[in-house]
Write a protein that holds these residues in place. Structure first.
Motif, PDB file in Angstrom:
ATOM      1  N   ARG A  67       0.712  -1.077  -0.167  1.00  0.00           N
ATOM      2  CA  ARG A  67      -0.297  -0.163   0.004  1.00  0.00           C
ATOM      3  C   ARG A  67       0.736   1.135  -0.137  1.00  0.00           C
ATOM      4  N   HIS A  70       2.222   2.036  -3.589  1.00  0.00           N
ATOM      5  CA  HIS A  70       1.339   2.122  -4.554  1.00  0.00           C
ATOM      6  C   HIS A  70       0.961   3.836  -3.922  1.00  0.00           C
ATOM      7  N   SER A  73       3.242   6.021  -5.873  1.00  0.00           N
ATOM      8  CA  SER A  73       3.144   5.860  -7.450  1.00  0.00           C
ATOM      9  C   SER A  73       2.113   7.280  -7.807  1.00  0.00           C
ATOM     10  N   ASP A  74       0.890   7.128  -6.737  1.00  0.00           N
ATOM     11  CA  ASP A  74      -0.183   7.697  -6.766  1.00  0.00           C
ATOM     12  C   ASP A  74       0.738   9.168  -6.593  1.00  0.00           C
ATOM     13  N   ARG A 110       4.199   1.258  -8.549  1.00  0.00           N
ATOM     14  CA  ARG A 110       3.255  -0.022  -9.236  1.00  0.00           C
ATOM     15  C   ARG A 110       3.590  -1.398  -8.716  1.00  0.00           C
TER      16      ARG A 110
END
Length: 488
Positions: A67, A70, A73-74, A110
Motif C-alpha cells: 500500500r 501504491h 506511485s499515485d 506500481r
C-alpha cells in the motif's frame, strides 16, 4: 536560502557543502541545496536501522507494505508535470523525456507493489522426517547511489524494490542533479511512509557516497554510474563482505545487416545514439553496418542527423537538448578532437552549435564519425554524448568478434530480417541486453544489467525484490523420536 535535504524523515539543512543546480540550457542558477555530510549519512543510516526494527514496519504483511508503494506511485502520477519540469531544469532533458521518466518511476512503484503482493516463499523437497522451507528477509539499510542522466527513473528502480523487501533506503543522487530526489522525498513523505525508512542526501560522491558505502550498518549498495567509481565501491564492499549491484558504463554495438529494413534501422540508429543527447549508458555509440549497404546507409545517416532539431529542452519539437554541464560538453568535444587525431573523419556536427539561442548553454551538435577501426580510443572508451562512430563489417564472424572486442557488455542492437541469423548473433554477443529490430526499449518486468566492466547483478523484474533480501532456511522436525546420536 539553500534548500533543505530529507534526513531520517525530517527536512533540515545538510551539514556538508552547498550544492548548486544550474539549468544546462543557459547556465542560470536553479537553486542551491545545503548538501549532506558524513554525519548526515550516519544519522540517516541509524534512523533507517531503527525504523526497520519498529513493529510498525517490521510486522507489516507484504500487501500492507505494498500500500505504501501504491501511495508513492499515485503521488508521482499526481505531481508528474511538476516533477518533470524540475528534472528538465536540473538535467537539461527535454520535457517529453522527463515526463516519460516520471511516468516510468510511477510505474516502477506500481509494478513492485504488485510483485510484492504475489511473491511466494518456497517449500523445498523433504529428505527425511523434516519439513524444509526457504524464506526471505530484509537485507538491512540499503545505500542507493544514482546518476544524473535519468535520476527519477533510476531512483525508483532502486528505492521501490528495496522498500518492497522491507528495508530502509538512503538515496544519494549525483551532485549535478540534486533537485529531483528532493521531489521524490516530498512524495514519499506525503505517502505516509514511516519516518526513517527513506532519506535523500544530495552531496559529493567523495564525501556522502564514500561514507554511505563504508558505513558498517549499510548492508547493500546499489550503484549506477561510471566504471571507475563502481570499481572503488566493489573494493570497499569486498572488505565489508557486502553485496553490491553495479550498473556501469557501456559502448554498445548497434548492428545493421544488409537485409534489414533500412528505414527502421536508420530510425533506430538515430534514436539509439542521439536521444537523451547521447547521455545514456546503453547508447548505440558503435554503429556497425554491413559493407554492401554501408555507403548508402552512412549517407542517409549523415543527412538525417543534420536535420535533428537541437534546441531548448522546454520547447516542443526539440530532439537534442543540452548536455548536463559545460565540463561534460568539453569532455565530449575532446573525444571528437581525439577521433580526428586518430584519423577519423567528422561527417557532421563535431562542435557546439552557434547562435543566440545556444548562448550560455551546454549544447553539442549530433556528430557522426567515420574512417576509424574498432581499436580506436573513441570506439573503446565511453564518450556519453551525441557522438557515433560508424564502422563497416563484412561477415557474421568478424562482426561478432569486433562487437565483443570491448571491456563493456551492457547492451546491443541487431537489425535484420533473418531470424536465424538474429538468434545466432544475439546468443554470441556478450551483453546483458539485446534489442532486435528496435533499440532502447525498456520494461520494468524484464531484468537489466551488464557483463564484463558494465557491472554486476540485475535490476528490475519480478525477482528484483529478492536482490534486496537475505534467504533463510527453516527445518521443522516431523519425527516422533529424539535425534539418535545422543542415545536417548
Amino acid at each position: 536560502m539553500p534548500k533543505p535535504i530529507f534526513v531520517a524523515g525530517r527536512w533540515r539543512e545538510g551539514r556538508g557543502e552547498t550544492i548548486a543546480s544550474h539549468f544546462p540550457a543557459d547556465g542560470s542558477l536553479n537553486a542551491e541545496v545545503a548538501g549532506a555530510s558524513a554525519e548526515d549519512v550516519a544519522e540517516a543510516v541509524e534512523a533507517g536501522r531503527r525504523a526497520m526494527a519498529d513493529p510498525a514496519w517490521r510486522d507489516l504483511r507484504p500487501h500492507e507494505r505494498a500500500r505504501h508503494l501504491h501511495a508513492i506511485s499515485d503521488g508521482l502520477s499526481r505531481r508528474a508535470d511538476e516533477i518533470a519540469r524540475v528534472q528538465t531544469r536540473d538535467t537539461g532533458k527535454t520535457l517529453a523525456e522527463t515526463r516519460a521518466l516520471v511516468a516510468s518511476a510511477a510505474g516502477t512503484f506500481r509494478f513492485f507493489a504488485a510483485a510484492l503482493e504475489t511473491l511466494e516463499e518456497e517449500l523445498t523437497p523433504p529428505r527425511g522426517d523434516v519439513l524444509t522451507m526457504s524464506i526471505h528477509e530484509p537485507i538491512g539499510v540499503v545505500g542507493a547511489i544514482t546518476p544524473w542522466n535519468s535520476p527519477i527513473a533510476s531512483d525508483a528502480q532502486k528505492v521501490a524494490p528495496a522498500l518492497a523487501a522491507g528495508n530502509a533506503v538512503v538515496l544519494k543522487p549525483a551532485a549535478w542533479s540534486p533537485l529531483v530526489c528532493l521531489k521524490l522525498a516530498e512524495v514519499v513523505e506525503e505517502a505516509g511512509l514511516p519516518p526513517g525508512l527513506f532519506s535523500a542526501l544530495p552531496g559529493s560522491g567523495a564525501v556522502v557516497g564514500d561514507a554511505l558505502v563504508r558505513h558498517p550498518d549499510v548492508a547493500k549498495v546499489s550503484f549506477t554510474g561510471g566504471t571507475s567509481t563502481g570499481r572503488s565501491i566493489a573494493r570497499i564492499a569486498a572488505d565489508k563482505l557486502m553485496p553490491v549491484s553495479l550498473e556501469l558504463g557501456g559502448k554498445s554495438p548497434n548492428i545493421v545487416f544488409s537485409d534489414a529494413d533500412l528505414d527502421e534501422a536508420l530510425a533506430g540508429a538515430l534514436y539509439g545514439i542521439f536521444s537523451s543527447s547521447g547521455q545514456s549508458c546503453i547508447a548505440g555509440s558503435r554503429l556497425f553496418v554491413q559493407r554492401p549497404v554501408y555507403d548508402a546507409f552512412l549517407g542517409r545517416l549523415v543527412e538525417a542527423t543534420r536535420r535533428l532539431r537541437v534546441g531548448h529542452p522546454e520547447h516542443d519539437g526539440t530532439q537534442v537538448a543540452p548536455l548536463i554541464h559545460p565540463r561534460h560538453r568539453d569532455a565530449v568535444d575532446r573525444y571528437v578532437r581525439l577521433a580526428v587525431e586518430e584519423g577519423g573523419e567528422v561527417l557532421c556536427g563535431g562542435r557546439p552549435p552557434e547562435g543566440p539561442a545556444y548562448e550560455g548553454g551546454s549544447y553539442y551538435l549530433p556528430t557522426v564519425i567515420a574512417g576509424l577501426g574498432n581499436g580506436a580510443r573513441v570506439c573503446q572508451e565511453e564518450i556519453f554524448g551525441p557522438v557515433v562512430v560508424v564502422l563497416p563489417f563484412d561477415d557474421e564472424d568478424g562482426l561478432v568478434a569486433e562487437a565483443n572486442d570491448s571491456v563493456y557488455g551492457l547492451a546491443a542492437g541487431i537489425w535484420s530480417s533473418d531470424y536465424r541469423r538474429i538468434w545466432r548473433v544475439a546468443r554470441r554477443l556478450r551483453t546483458g541486453t539485446v534489442w532486435i529490430n528496435t533499440y532502447k526499449q525498456f520494461s520494468i518486468s524484464t531484468p537489466f544489467g551488464g557483463v564484463k566492466e558494465s557491472g554486476l547483478g540485475r535490476e528490475k523484474g519480478r525477482h528484483g525484490i529478492r536482490a534486496y533480501m537475505n534467504q533463510k532456511s527453516l527445518y521443522w522436525n516431523l519425527g516422533d523420536r529424539p535425534l539418535p546420536w545422543a542415545g536417548l
